[in-house]
Scaffold this motif. Structure first.
Motif, PDB file in Angstrom:
ATOM      1  N   VAL A   2       0.963  -1.040  -0.070  1.00 23.13           N
ATOM      2  CA  VAL A   2      -0.063  -0.016   0.014  1.00 23.13           C
ATOM      3  C   VAL A   2       0.656   1.244   0.182  1.00 23.13           C
ATOM      4  N   GLN A   3       0.543   2.178  -0.949  1.00 24.90           N
ATOM      5  CA  GLN A   3       1.272   3.538  -0.928  1.00 24.90           C
ATOM      6  C   GLN A   3       0.304   4.470  -0.275  1.00 24.90           C
ATOM      7  N   LEU A   4       0.958   5.262   0.291  1.00 27.71           N
ATOM      8  CA  LEU A   4      -0.158   6.378   0.837  1.00 27.71           C
ATOM      9  C   LEU A   4       0.543   7.731   0.876  1.00 27.71           C
ATOM     10  N   ALA A   5      -0.148   8.708   0.331  1.00 26.58           N
ATOM     11  CA  ALA A   5       0.049  10.177  -0.032  1.00 26.58           C
ATOM     12  C   ALA A   5      -0.459  10.966   0.870  1.00 26.58           C
ATOM     13  N   GLU A   6      -0.044  11.998   1.630  1.00 29.92           N
ATOM     14  CA  GLU A   6      -0.639  12.650   2.323  1.00 29.92           C
ATOM     15  C   GLU A   6      -0.340  14.143   1.652  1.00 29.92           C
ATOM     16  N   THR A  91       1.835  21.478  16.381  1.00 30.90           N
ATOM     17  CA  THR A  91       2.882  21.612  15.599  1.00 30.90           C
ATOM     18  C   THR A  91       3.705  20.092  15.387  1.00 30.90           C
ATOM     19  N   ALA A  92       3.756  19.469  14.053  1.00 30.97           N
ATOM     20  CA  ALA A  92       4.267  18.185  13.877  1.00 30.97           C
ATOM     21  C   ALA A  92       4.459  17.803  12.475  1.00 30.97           C
ATOM     22  N   VAL A  93       5.031  16.771  12.281  1.00 32.68           N
ATOM     23  CA  VAL A  93       4.840  16.012  10.825  1.00 32.68           C
ATOM     24  C   VAL A  93       3.720  14.972  11.216  1.00 32.68           C
ATOM     25  N   TYR A  94       2.832  15.131  10.421  1.00 27.85           N
ATOM     26  CA  TYR A  94       1.936  14.285  10.491  1.00 27.85           C
ATOM     27  C   TYR A  94       1.910  13.233   9.294  1.00 27.85           C
ATOM     28  N   TYR A  95       1.482  11.748   9.800  1.00 28.94           N
ATOM     29  CA  TYR A  95       1.663  10.875   8.789  1.00 28.94           C
ATOM     30  C   TYR A  95       0.442  10.300   8.667  1.00 28.94           C
ATOM     31  N   CYS A  96       0.141   9.790   7.368  1.00 26.13           N
ATOM     32  CA  CYS A  96      -0.904   8.786   7.279  1.00 26.13           C
ATOM     33  C   CYS A  96      -0.390   7.338   7.569  1.00 26.13           C
ATOM     34  N   ALA A  97      -1.260   6.384   7.879  1.00 26.97           N
ATOM     35  CA  ALA A  97      -0.707   5.038   8.019  1.00 26.97           C
ATOM     36  C   ALA A  97      -2.165   4.121   7.728  1.00 26.97           C
ATOM     37  N   ALA A  98      -1.921   2.968   7.498  1.00 26.23           N
ATOM     38  CA  ALA A  98      -2.789   1.982   7.157  1.00 26.23           C
ATOM     39  C   ALA A  98      -2.489   0.677   7.568  1.00 26.23           C
ATOM     40  N   ARG A  99      -3.508  -0.085   8.156  1.00 28.78           N
ATOM     41  CA  ARG A  99      -3.025  -1.397   8.627  1.00 28.78           C
ATOM     42  C   ARG A  99      -4.300  -2.498   7.923  1.00 28.78           C
ATOM     43  N   SER A 101      -5.508  -5.354   9.162  1.00 31.00           N
ATOM     44  CA  SER A 101      -6.354  -6.275  10.084  1.00 31.00           C
ATOM     45  C   SER A 101      -6.104  -5.756  11.510  1.00 31.00           C
ATOM     46  N   SER A 102      -7.400  -5.850  12.133  1.00 32.66           N
ATOM     47  CA  SER A 102      -7.446  -5.518  13.460  1.00 32.66           C
ATOM     48  C   SER A 102      -6.222  -6.406  14.429  1.00 32.66           C
ATOM     49  N   MET A 103      -5.694  -7.231  13.937  1.00 35.37           N
ATOM     50  CA  MET A 103      -4.772  -8.072  14.543  1.00 35.37           C
ATOM     51  C   MET A 103      -3.203  -7.728  14.513  1.00 35.37           C
ATOM     52  N   LEU A 104      -3.115  -6.786  13.327  1.00 35.80           N
ATOM     53  CA  LEU A 104      -1.792  -6.138  12.927  1.00 35.80           C
ATOM     54  C   LEU A 104      -1.592  -4.819  13.280  1.00 35.80           C
ATOM     55  N   GLY A 105      -0.526  -4.426  13.420  1.00 37.81           N
ATOM     56  CA  GLY A 105      -0.202  -2.896  13.580  1.00 37.81           C
ATOM     57  C   GLY A 105      -0.169  -2.335  12.064  1.00 37.81           C
ATOM     58  N   TYR A 106       0.169  -0.980  12.340  1.00 36.39           N
ATOM     59  CA  TYR A 106       0.194  -0.268  11.084  1.00 36.39           C
ATOM     60  C   TYR A 106       1.200  -0.515  10.394  1.00 36.39           C
ATOM     61  N   ALA A 107       1.400  -1.015   9.128  1.00 35.31           N
ATOM     62  CA  ALA A 107       2.473  -1.304   8.449  1.00 35.31           C
ATOM     63  C   ALA A 107       2.907  -0.707   7.232  1.00 35.31           C
ATOM     64  N   TYR A 108       2.009   0.311   6.987  1.00 34.85           N
ATOM     65  CA  TYR A 108       2.206   1.102   5.885  1.00 34.85           C
ATOM     66  C   TYR A 108       2.188   2.512   5.846  1.00 34.85           C
ATOM     67  N   TRP A 109       2.964   3.529   5.866  1.00 38.06           N
ATOM     68  CA  TRP A 109       3.268   4.746   6.213  1.00 38.06           C
ATOM     69  C   TRP A 109       3.259   6.085   4.995  1.00 38.06           C
ATOM     70  N   GLY A 110       2.960   6.761   5.137  1.00 39.96           N
ATOM     71  CA  GLY A 110       3.069   8.105   4.177  1.00 39.96           C
ATOM     72  C   GLY A 110       4.650   8.575   4.395  1.00 39.96           C
ATOM     73  N   GLN A 111       4.568   9.574   3.482  1.00 34.37           N
ATOM     74  CA  GLN A 111       5.706  10.495   3.876  1.00 34.37           C
ATOM     75  C   GLN A 111       5.881  11.403   4.820  1.00 34.37           C
ATOM     76  N   GLY A 112       4.535  11.920   5.162  1.00 34.51           N
ATOM     77  CA  GLY A 112       4.310  12.759   6.032  1.00 34.51           C
ATOM     78  C   GLY A 112       4.103  14.262   5.506  1.00 34.51           C
ATOM     79  N   THR A 113       3.504  15.051   6.203  1.00 36.55           N
ATOM     80  CA  THR A 113       3.307  16.347   5.661  1.00 36.55           C
ATOM     81  C   THR A 113       3.461  17.381   7.085  1.00 36.55           C
TER      82      THR A 113
END
Length: 119
Positions: A2-6, A91-99, A101-113
């Protein structure tokens, strides 16, 4: 995979608003949950909000509850984070993430904005 773009970060004065968006791509099946995290300078990355893709069940960090709203548009295949009444401590870098399954952690991350809130 999965690719994520914020997008949607920027500079805003305290009390202002911003809306972040995240577009997932690259996987034929929908994710289980999309999340937003943030990392301020010198601090660990922290959970901000999440939303299940199918049922739209939301969750929030206590620090943003009542000010931020997460949503998803299944037709447009994107997730939003509406941020109101912003504070300098947001104030921070905000990241989008995806998982996937409910049994798994967030494995996919965007580059941040970057979100910067001036006082």
């Amino acid at each position: 995979q999965v690719q994520l773009a914020e997008s949607g970060g920027g500079l805003v004065q305290a009390g202002g608003s911003l809306t972040l968006s995240c577009v997932p791509s690259g996987r034929t099946t929908s994710p289980y949950e999309m999340g937003w995290f943030r990392q301020a300078p010198g601090k660990e990355r922290e959970f901000v909000s999440g939303i299940t893709w199918s049922g739209g069940v939301t969750s929030y960090s206590p620090s943003v509850k009542g000010r931020f709203t997460v949503s998803r548009d299944k037709a447009r295949n994107r997730v939003f984070l509406q941020m109101n009444n912003l504070r300098p401590e947001d104030t921070a870098v905000y990241y989008c993430a995806a998982r996937t399954s409910s049994m798994l952690g967030y494995a996919y991350w965007g580059q941040g904005t970057q979100v910067t809130v001036s006082s």
